[in-house]
Design a protein around this motif. Structure first.
Motif, PDB file in Angstrom:
ATOM      1  N   ARG A 161      -8.502  -3.801  -4.112  1.00  0.00           N
ATOM      2  CA  ARG A 161      -8.053  -2.617  -4.850  1.00  0.00           C
ATOM      3  C   ARG A 161      -8.523  -2.621  -6.305  1.00  0.00           C
TER       4      ARG A 161
ATOM      5  N   GLU B 235       0.832  -1.199   0.000  1.00  0.00           N
ATOM      6  CA  GLU B 235       0.000   0.000   0.000  1.00  0.00           C
ATOM      7  C   GLU B 235       0.869   1.253   0.000  1.00  0.00           C
TER       8      GLU B 235
ATOM      9  N   ASP C  67      -4.281  -5.778  -1.706  1.00  0.00           N
ATOM     10  CA  ASP C  67      -3.586  -5.072  -2.777  1.00  0.00           C
ATOM     11  C   ASP C  67      -3.973  -5.529  -4.179  1.00  0.00           C
TER      12      ASP C  67
END
Length: 576
Positions: free
Chosen positions: A377, A108, A373
């Motif tokens: 995302r 991140e 992630d």
């Protein structure tokens, strides 16, 4: 080896405890992805520090260290002792910065530090590359140790060893999340250290060894005990000492020893109560990992030289083992046949604990990348907390299966270690500088990652398929990889645009606050040097006590005390 009912009761009891912890932590861990992957961000430093140590004590680690000692002597361990500098750099410069970011995973960081679609691409790509592909390779090396130990101790086939060891680990990992991993790590570490120390004492007192004094003075062992390689032989001391200390520690990315921190080490920093706990946890890990834990494995490696002086002698003891598995890293497992009932069960349990600790961490860490992630995302940003946990558990199962299958294709832990070093060659400096040098951008990281991987693949394929394209020694390949990769990413950094000024200001404000980036730099540098000298002093003093050189041992103890007193006096500045 013949396991008695007492041995089996210890092993089964440990499995029950591990599963019980997983069930105990399941309810809270299943509430949200933050609970599952970061345990609510309220963990104390001592639990996180022990977990870091336990995680890096894999089932293959004793075999790796014993194999290194057999091949290159105690001095051969500089190939990983050099990473102490990396660890201390993380302690005094980066641990508190990671905790202040308040992010969920170290990936991140990319969208916190960089701007644009390239930052998002880098985050998603690394989630799959590191969290899945690279992570599976690491877990496969650990599973390889489980295969060898399972055959030596239980007479299991490779498939049986993997089915049992991976199955139990999967259950408590998928149930308890990071909290289950941390609590189990604490139990596993105690068992693992007690087993390895007790086993070493027993082995040293065997009639074949006849005490530590005879071991150290034995003609086969004498030339293996020095902390440093022979300085009259450049072909020996350059690859074993000079390259690790001069190049490797700052230039190479390696799991658990990432320059500036990364992976599951950062995951534990992010789970800490605050920046003070994050820094203390990392310091505790660095001290124990490098200075205290390796000596039982080193002594076992030295002792194995007397009992099994060569690979042929190892092969005669295990006539039914696949010849491709007869390597020096098998020596640690082979020495376990001399343990008495009860002690054998404890040591076997400790190795199982080491395996489960490492695998469970990598499974939780890898699935955190997949969920946070990649899935949330890019695939389903509005996924419910329970759906995120479900995806994490599914990815955990799939990665474990893939790692088990890959383990069947590997032969020796040292080869896998060298391959991972080569893949990470040249990327380390980037991870150190990206917090401070504004020119570094996503294209810098993508370049470093791709170039280092291509170079490592070419070298690896050249060795495996014997193309003979590169007539280079191992350390020469590492230097070449570092040089080419570093030039490539630095060049790309200079010719591409940095992140926007607004993004850089936002990052600096969150991480550094009102202070300068270099606030307290001098004190931290001195603390870094004190930490390095102090830990090496503990390492050497322990060795000198074992070698029965009390004067030198006491001298290094005094040096270590002064170093850590200095760190204690400067602690408020360090974690400010």
């Amino acid at each position: 080896m013949q396991l008695t009912p007492l041995d089996w009761s210890l092993i089964i009891g440990f499995f029950v405890i591990s599963l019980g912890i997983g069930i105990f932590a399941a309810k809270q861990s299943g509430k949200s992805s933050e609970n599952f992957f970061l345990s609510g961000r309220n963990m104390p430093w001592w639990l996180l520090g022990v977990s870091m140590v336990a995680t890096t004590f894999a089932a293959d680690t004793p075999g790796l260290v014993a194999g290194i000692v057999r091949e290159d002597g105690v001095a051969g361990n500089w190939i990983w002792w050099s990473f102490l500098l990396t660890g201390m750099l993380t302690v005094f410069f980066y641990a508190k910065l990671w905790r202040k970011t308040n992010i969920s995973t170290d990936l991140e960081f990319y969208e916190l530090r960089y701007s644009g679609k390239s930052a998002a691409f880098l985050r998603g790509f690394r989630a799959i590359y590191l969290g899945v592909i690279f992570n599976i390779v690491i877990m496969a090396t650990v599973c390889l140790a489980a295969i060898k130990i399972g055959h030596v101790i239980f007479g299991f086939t490779a498939a049986q060893s993997l089915l049992i060891s991976c199955g139990v680990t999967l259950v408590y990992s998928t149930l308890g999340g990071l909290k289950g991993v941390l609590l189990t790590d604490f139990v596993q570490f105690i068992i693992a250290m007690a087993g390895s120390i007790w086993a070493t004492i027993h082995i040293v007192n065997l009639p074949e060894i006849n005490g530590i004094k005879n071991l150290i003075q034995h003609e086969v062992v004498q030339n293996k005990t020095s902390f440093f390689p022979d300085f009259s032989l450049p072909e020996v001391y350059i690859p074993l000492l000079v390259i690790p200390l001069a190049v490797q520690w700052w230039s190479v990315w390696y799991p658990g020893a990432e320059p500036g921190g990364g992976g599951y080490i950062v995951q534990r920093m992010l789970a800490a109560k605050d920046k003070n706990h994050a820094t203390k946890a990392t310091l505790f890990f660095t001290i124990v990992h490098y200075a205290i834990r390796p000596w039982p494995w080193i002594i076992m490696g030295l002792a194995s030289l007397i009992v099994f002086p060569n690979l042929e002698s190892l092969a005669t003891v295990f006539p039914h083992l696949d010849p491709s598995f007869i390597k020096n890293d098998l020596s640690y497992a082979a020495m376990l046949k001399y343990l008495q009932p009860g002690l054998l069960g404890l040591v076997v349990t400790s190795l199982i604990a080491a395996f489960m600790s490492t695998i469970s961490t990598h499974l939780n860490w890898g699935s955190s990348y997949v969920v946070n992630d990649f899935y949330v995302r890019f695939v389903s940003p509005k996924a419910s907390p329970k759906k995120q946990v479900l995806i994490g558990r599914i990815s955990t199962v799939l990665m474990m299966i893939a790692a088990a299958f890959l383990a069947l294709k590997l032969e020796e832990a040292k080869k896998a270690f060298d391959l991972l070093l080569q893949i990470g060659a040249g990327t380390g400096l980037l991870f150190i500088l990206r917090w401070f040098w504004h020119r570094i951008n996503p294209f810098s990281e993508i370049t470093a990652m791709l170039v280092s991987f291509v170079i490592a693949f070419l070298f690896f394929a050249d060795d495996v398929y014997q193309w003979n394209l590169f007539d280079l020694l191992g350390y020469e390949k590492l230097i070449l990889g570092v040089l080419i990769t570093t030039v490539a990413w630095v060049g790309v950094s200079l010719i591409t645009s940095p992140s926007s000024k607004e993004k850089r200001k936002e990052f600096d404000k969150k991480v550094f606050g009102e202070d300068s980036k270099f606030d307290g730099f001098g004190t931290k540098t001195l603390a870094f040097l004190a930490g390095v000298i102090g830990v090496y002093s503990i390492l050497f003093s322990t060795g000198f006590f074992i070698y029965q050189k009390a004067s030198l041992a006491i001298l290094f103890v005094i040096v270590a005390v002064f170093c850590f007193l200095f760190i204690g006096f400067k602690w408020k500045v360090i974690v400010k």
